[in-house]
Design an enzyme around this catalytic site. Sequence first.
Site, short mmCIF file in Angstrom:
data_model
loop_
_atom_site.label_atom_id
_atom_site.label_comp_id
_atom_site.label_asym_id
_atom_site.label_seq_id
_atom_site.Cartn_x
_atom_site.Cartn_y
_atom_site.Cartn_z
NE ARG A 100 -4.27 -1.41 0.15
CZ ARG A 100 -4.45 -2.41 -0.71
NH1 ARG A 100 -3.52 -2.67 -1.63
NH2 ARG A 100 -5.54 -3.14 -0.70
CG HIS B 148 -3.73 -0.29 -6.62
ND1 HIS B 148 -4.06 0.31 -5.43
CD2 HIS B 148 -3.77 -1.62 -6.38
CE1 HIS B 148 -4.30 -0.63 -4.51
NE2 HIS B 148 -4.13 -1.81 -5.08
P1 NDP Z 1 -2.52 -11.66 4.38
O1 NDP Z 1 -3.29 -11.00 5.48
O2 NDP Z 1 -2.92 -13.03 3.96
O3 NDP Z 1 -0.96 -11.71 4.78
C1 NDP Z 1 -0.32 -10.63 5.39
C2 NDP Z 1 1.09 -11.04 5.76
O4 NDP Z 1 1.77 -9.92 6.34
C3 NDP Z 1 1.12 -12.16 6.81
O5 NDP Z 1 2.17 -13.05 6.54
C4 NDP Z 1 1.39 -11.40 8.10
O6 NDP Z 1 2.04 -12.15 9.11
C5 NDP Z 1 2.32 -10.31 7.59
N1 NDP Z 1 2.36 -9.18 8.52
C6 NDP Z 1 1.35 -8.35 8.88
N2 NDP Z 1 1.79 -7.44 9.78
C7 NDP Z 1 3.09 -7.72 10.01
C8 NDP Z 1 4.07 -7.17 10.84
N3 NDP Z 1 3.81 -6.13 11.66
N4 NDP Z 1 5.30 -7.72 10.83
C9 NDP Z 1 5.59 -8.78 10.04
N5 NDP Z 1 4.68 -9.35 9.20
C10 NDP Z 1 3.45 -8.83 9.19
O7 NDP Z 1 -2.57 -10.65 3.15
P2 NDP Z 1 -2.46 -10.97 1.58
O8 NDP Z 1 -1.27 -11.82 1.36
O9 NDP Z 1 -3.77 -11.42 1.06
O10 NDP Z 1 -2.23 -9.50 1.01
C11 NDP Z 1 -1.13 -8.73 1.48
C12 NDP Z 1 -1.25 -7.29 1.03
O11 NDP Z 1 -0.94 -7.17 -0.35
C13 NDP Z 1 -2.64 -6.65 1.14
O12 NDP Z 1 -2.96 -6.27 2.45
C14 NDP Z 1 -2.45 -5.43 0.25
O13 NDP Z 1 -1.80 -4.42 0.99
C15 NDP Z 1 -1.49 -5.96 -0.84
N6 NDP Z 1 -2.18 -6.21 -2.11
C16 NDP Z 1 -1.88 -5.41 -3.19
C17 NDP Z 1 -2.46 -5.61 -4.42
C18 NDP Z 1 -2.09 -4.80 -5.61
O14 NDP Z 1 -2.74 -4.91 -6.66
N7 NDP Z 1 -1.05 -4.02 -5.54
C19 NDP Z 1 -3.48 -6.68 -4.61
C20 NDP Z 1 -3.67 -7.49 -3.43
C21 NDP Z 1 -3.07 -7.25 -2.23
P3 NDP Z 1 1.33 -13.47 9.74
O15 NDP Z 1 1.42 -14.51 8.64
O16 NDP Z 1 2.15 -13.80 10.90
O17 NDP Z 1 -0.09 -13.10 10.05
#
Ligand code: NDP
Length: 316
Positions: free
Chosen positions: A231, A279
Amino acid sequence: MPLTPLRCVLLSTTLDLRDYLSSEITRLEGHVTFIDHLDGSDAADVQMAVGWHPQQDAFDHYPNVRAACSIAAGADSLLHCPSMRDGIDIVRVVEPAQAEMMSGFVVWHAIGHQRQMGAYLQQQRFKVWQRLPKRSAADVPVGILGYGAIGARVASDLAMLGFPVKVWSRTEKPTSAGVTGFQGADGLRRMLDDTEILVNLLPLTTETRGILDAALFALLRRGAYLVHVGRGPHLVEQDLIAALDSGQLSGAAIDVFDVEPLRGDHMFWGHPKIVVTPHDACDVTLSAIGGTIRATADAVHAGVKPKDTVDRMRGY
Ligand code: NDP
């Protein structure tokens, strides 16, 4: 006995959701009735919302909304809406096809960096016939911030191509072949050390806002490449420009921005080391959004927590 269609309000300041979701609105007829924001109908009857960058005071108008669906994997624009209340379940869309499409986008940029696509394009402009040194994927370590639904797919695809892959997540989790996991602040430092391609696939939370800054860039291998698909507010834009100018970073693919669409006068457009995409790294399909809305409506009817509800405490 058939259930009364659930009333659902469409909330967005950036997208005409009625037009965008028209096929799903038709498909869900009889199950969900969609209304437009402030259309004059009884707001007290509205039990659900579908939102993407909603109006700041949107939820103040609908006291009985119990669930709000994002139209994407990220639900941050709903979570951070000032009128969002405790007690509203915020639901995101999870679709394997989206992870596959994101993986293609990241792999494209990773191989583009490894095989020096930028240098060849530059040579072609000046009709230069010159072969460049090649490196095996095994010599180009990739770090991925976020190992969730999307990050896990990206990691395993890059590992299959021979890139050494390191991933960073909040909690420890099993990793696939060729992927090494890291957690916590110390884990982040170790993960970044000697990483040449850094992929950001984190959700936007209070902990992750501004994470892509000068201190983080300094820990990467000199000449590293950034693929930023999380983001916009994850990135400190001035720090990126400084890292590119100093050579600490050799380039960056940026798909997400603080303000979207990116302003015409933004410095990223004309920067020779930045690839801008609107995006557009991947999409969820309309049918996946429709499926999420339908499943959420069923959960609201049944009085249970919808699937893929965001954890408010974690922030994603
Ligand atoms: P998920 O919620 O499935 O995964 C998020 C990951 O981030 C998890 O592994 C989580 O850890 C990790 N995480 C969150 N907070 C922290 C932190 N403070 N420290 C370390 N690791 C952290 O999300 P998705 O994989 O589905 O999507 C990820 C992001 O990708 C979305 O939120 C969005 O921002 C972005 N996105 C962008 C798109 C685009 O077109 N550019 C399209 C789709 C998504 P844990 O596994 O331990 O929970």
